[in-house]
Design a protein around this motif. Sequence first.
Motif, PDB file in Angstrom:
ATOM      1  N   ILE A 247       7.968   0.212   8.452  1.00 31.88           N
ATOM      2  CA  ILE A 247       8.162   0.043   7.011  1.00 31.88           C
ATOM      3  C   ILE A 247       8.486   1.377   6.350  1.00 31.88           C
ATOM      4  CG2 ILE A 247       7.005  -0.677   4.867  1.00 31.88           C
ATOM      5  CD1 ILE A 247       5.330  -2.567   6.527  1.00 31.88           C
ATOM      6  N   ALA A 248       8.010   2.476   6.966  1.00 32.50           N
ATOM      7  CA  ALA A 248       8.209   3.801   6.366  1.00 32.50           C
ATOM      8  C   ALA A 248       9.687   4.124   6.200  1.00 32.50           C
ATOM      9  CB  ALA A 248       7.524   4.862   7.210  1.00 32.50           C
ATOM     10  N   PHE A 249      10.548   3.430   6.935  1.00 32.65           N
ATOM     11  CA  PHE A 249      11.990   3.698   6.791  1.00 32.65           C
ATOM     12  C   PHE A 249      12.477   3.302   5.393  1.00 32.65           C
ATOM     13  CE2 PHE A 249      14.037  -0.450   7.127  1.00 32.65           C
ATOM     14  CZ  PHE A 249      15.357  -0.197   6.780  1.00 32.65           C
ATOM     15  N   LEU A 250      11.731   2.396   4.742  1.00 31.46           N
ATOM     16  CA  LEU A 250      12.107   1.987   3.378  1.00 31.46           C
ATOM     17  C   LEU A 250      11.844   3.103   2.363  1.00 31.46           C
ATOM     18  CD1 LEU A 250      10.736  -1.662   3.450  1.00 31.46           C
ATOM     19  CD2 LEU A 250      13.113  -0.945   3.602  1.00 31.46           C
ATOM     20  N   VAL A 251      10.970   4.062   2.710  1.00 32.68           N
ATOM     21  CA  VAL A 251      10.820   5.228   1.843  1.00 32.68           C
ATOM     22  C   VAL A 251      11.461   6.442   2.528  1.00 32.68           C
ATOM     23  CG1 VAL A 251       8.838   4.448   0.504  1.00 32.68           C
ATOM     24  CG2 VAL A 251       8.441   5.545   2.681  1.00 32.68           C
TER      25      VAL A 251
ATOM     26  N   HIS B 264      10.016   0.557 -13.589  1.00 30.21           N
ATOM     27  CA  HIS B 264       8.551   0.591 -13.518  1.00 30.21           C
ATOM     28  C   HIS B 264       8.101   0.098 -12.146  1.00 30.21           C
ATOM     29  CE1 HIS B 264       7.216   1.826 -17.482  1.00 30.21           C
ATOM     30  NE2 HIS B 264       8.260   1.194 -17.980  1.00 30.21           N
ATOM     31  N   ALA B 265       8.368   0.896 -11.123  1.00 29.95           N
ATOM     32  CA  ALA B 265       8.095   0.460  -9.755  1.00 29.95           C
ATOM     33  C   ALA B 265       6.614   0.191  -9.520  1.00 29.95           C
ATOM     34  CB  ALA B 265       8.593   1.515  -8.773  1.00 29.95           C
ATOM     35  N   LEU B 266       5.780   1.110  -9.970  1.00 29.22           N
ATOM     36  CA  LEU B 266       4.347   0.990  -9.695  1.00 29.22           C
ATOM     37  C   LEU B 266       3.789  -0.327 -10.225  1.00 29.22           C
ATOM     38  CD1 LEU B 266       1.832   2.259  -8.545  1.00 29.22           C
ATOM     39  CD2 LEU B 266       1.505   3.479 -10.695  1.00 29.22           C
TER      40      LEU B 266
ATOM     41  N   PHE C 283       2.377  10.758   1.890  1.00 31.19           N
ATOM     42  CA  PHE C 283       2.040   9.543   1.137  1.00 31.19           C
ATOM     43  C   PHE C 283       1.898   8.356   2.095  1.00 31.19           C
ATOM     44  CE2 PHE C 283       4.472  11.807  -2.319  1.00 31.19           C
ATOM     45  CZ  PHE C 283       3.350  12.111  -3.067  1.00 31.19           C
ATOM     46  N   VAL C 284       2.824   8.278   3.052  1.00 35.57           N
ATOM     47  CA  VAL C 284       2.777   7.174   4.016  1.00 35.57           C
ATOM     48  C   VAL C 284       1.480   7.249   4.822  1.00 35.57           C
ATOM     49  CG1 VAL C 284       3.890   6.139   6.025  1.00 35.57           C
ATOM     50  CG2 VAL C 284       5.289   7.046   4.170  1.00 35.57           C
ATOM     51  N   ILE C 285       1.149   8.463   5.284  1.00 40.84           N
ATOM     52  CA  ILE C 285      -0.068   8.629   6.089  1.00 40.84           C
ATOM     53  C   ILE C 285      -1.297   8.226   5.281  1.00 40.84           C
ATOM     54  CG2 ILE C 285      -1.593  10.380   7.114  1.00 40.84           C
ATOM     55  CD1 ILE C 285       0.928  11.756   8.182  1.00 40.84           C
ATOM     56  N   LEU C 286      -1.344   8.655   4.023  1.00 38.51           N
ATOM     57  CA  LEU C 286      -2.493   8.333   3.173  1.00 38.51           C
ATOM     58  C   LEU C 286      -2.610   6.816   2.983  1.00 38.51           C
ATOM     59  CD1 LEU C 286      -4.696   9.767   1.523  1.00 38.51           C
ATOM     60  CD2 LEU C 286      -3.240   9.468  -0.479  1.00 38.51           C
TER      61      LEU C 286
ATOM     62  N   HIS D 232       0.841  -1.197   0.000  1.00 46.81           N
ATOM     63  CA  HIS D 232       0.000   0.000   0.000  1.00 46.81           C
ATOM     64  C   HIS D 232       0.877   1.249   0.000  1.00 46.81           C
ATOM     65  CE1 HIS D 232      -2.583  -2.889   2.602  1.00 46.81           C
ATOM     66  NE2 HIS D 232      -2.500  -3.295   1.364  1.00 46.81           N
ATOM     67  N   ILE D 233       1.925   1.212   0.849  1.00 47.81           N
ATOM     68  CA  ILE D 233       2.816   2.371   0.922  1.00 47.81           C
ATOM     69  C   ILE D 233       3.514   2.581  -0.420  1.00 47.81           C
ATOM     70  CG2 ILE D 233       4.918   3.274   1.986  1.00 47.81           C
ATOM     71  CD1 ILE D 233       4.055   1.949   4.602  1.00 47.81           C
ATOM     72  N   MET D 234       4.040   1.500  -0.995  1.00 49.31           N
ATOM     73  CA  MET D 234       4.801   1.633  -2.241  1.00 49.31           C
ATOM     74  C   MET D 234       3.907   2.068  -3.393  1.00 49.31           C
ATOM     75  SD  MET D 234       7.847   1.244  -1.537  1.00 49.31           S
ATOM     76  CE  MET D 234       9.097   0.455  -0.544  1.00 49.31           C
ATOM     77  N   ILE D 235       2.688   1.508  -3.471  1.00 49.45           N
ATOM     78  CA  ILE D 235       1.800   1.850  -4.591  1.00 49.45           C
ATOM     79  C   ILE D 235       1.400   3.326  -4.514  1.00 49.45           C
ATOM     80  CG2 ILE D 235      -0.502   1.462  -5.562  1.00 49.45           C
ATOM     81  CD1 ILE D 235      -0.060  -1.528  -5.059  1.00 49.45           C
ATOM     82  N   ILE D 236       1.103   3.809  -3.308  1.00 45.94           N
ATOM     83  CA  ILE D 236       0.757   5.235  -3.169  1.00 45.94           C
ATOM     84  C   ILE D 236       1.997   6.094  -3.434  1.00 45.94           C
ATOM     85  CG2 ILE D 236       0.016   7.013  -1.526  1.00 45.94           C
ATOM     86  CD1 ILE D 236      -2.337   5.398  -1.869  1.00 45.94           C
TER      87      ILE D 236
END
Lengths: 235, 234
Positions: A175-179, B193-195, A103-106, A70-74
Amino acid sequence: MTIDFPFIWTAFKEILKAIPLTLLLTITPLAIGFLIGLLVTWIRIGKARLIRLIANFYVSFFRGTPAIMHIMIIYFGLPILINQLVHYFELPIETNKIPISLFVILALSFTAGAYFSEIIRSGIASVTTGQIEAAYTVGMNTYQVAKRIILPQALAQSIPNITNIVVGFLHTTSIAFLVSQTEITGAANIVASKNLKFLEAFIAAGIIYWLITLMIEMISHFIEKKAKSYISSAL
Amino acid sequence: MGKAFDFTLILEFIPTLVKYLGITLEILFFSIILGILIGLVAAIPKIFKIPILKQLVTIYISFIRGTPIIIQLFLVYYGLPALFNLFHIDLSRVDALYFVIITYAISNGAIFAEIFRGAILAINSGQTEAAYTIGMTPSQNFRRIIFPQALRIAFPNIGNSVIGSLKDTSLAFTIGVMDMMGRGETLIASTAHALEVYISLSIIYYAIVIIIENIFKVYERYLNRYQPDEISAV
């Protein structure tokens, strides 16, 4: 390699500074997610079939995929979407200036919404139909029944589940540390990389998470005792 | 931040990523089996209230429930080699996969211990007394009376933990394991293409979760086959 015990304390003090961001990333999504959960539950027990299907799919999908997705897709998807909107409407927004924490919060809000919907639904199911019938009999309308009879009992019943989700989300923020967010895990990673003392830094981070979790559980026990006081007096 | 969104890439990525599903399931399988063993051992001191051991198990469970899986992963990954170094055993060449399985086994063990304890204590002591009255030995009582009922009670929770554990495996890539997620990261590095990669991964995880959920549902119905209707209807 031996463990440098004094460094655990140094790292501990350094990582403590990351607690406000961690709590922000935990509490905001939970608050927004609770509202999403109420709305989604209302749709799911309602009668409109199409949006009910959509709501059910939302809950099932977000509960069935890891939060990191979810985090990565957003994180990767939303900027593309915003960019196109900005381009189309010629808005004065620069996508790369939007803070990543938003983005993480969303993303986590949507995750929390799905989990809350299940919790609220099972809480509502725990209120017997006899009580609802009784409330109607004494002349309450649907809104009053929901506000005075169903929700207070459903919430009291849900406290252990809500505690689990709060603790779960505290841990999910790691997980947010990955972004590249400097919440507890991110801060630990920075301290670790700077001094090349990974084990010590993560021990410190683990202790901090553990302490916060124990505190949340203590608060929850206290609230549960208060909220369920009516049950023991009835026995 | 990547190239324009290309829907067809998702269909292209899924078969590539599914090839690495085996590693993900391998981590899941071994961590669940080991986790059940650890859970059984850890539940004993709590059920029989053995002093000292009981407190140790309580601390172990509290720590696992109090820290994120990613921190546990890092602690094992950096801590285990340091620990073995004291005995002059070099773990630096051990595959990261083993560290992942150990971490998830320890993590699952704590959760299973709580599930087992809850399930066994949920069974009325009158049942044990009745079993002894008709002349069963303690081991017969456990095998024929307690265990089948405890399994039925624990089963939904075990199902949830397995699904939770599957989702947790998505973090194994952080210490460099080439599972589905790890392969996804290399795909992102090579295609930018990450998404699309993350959407493909989500679809695969979701499909696996649905499959596991249904398997558990079928077996749960089987375990509940002797339950009177009014109870299983709830």
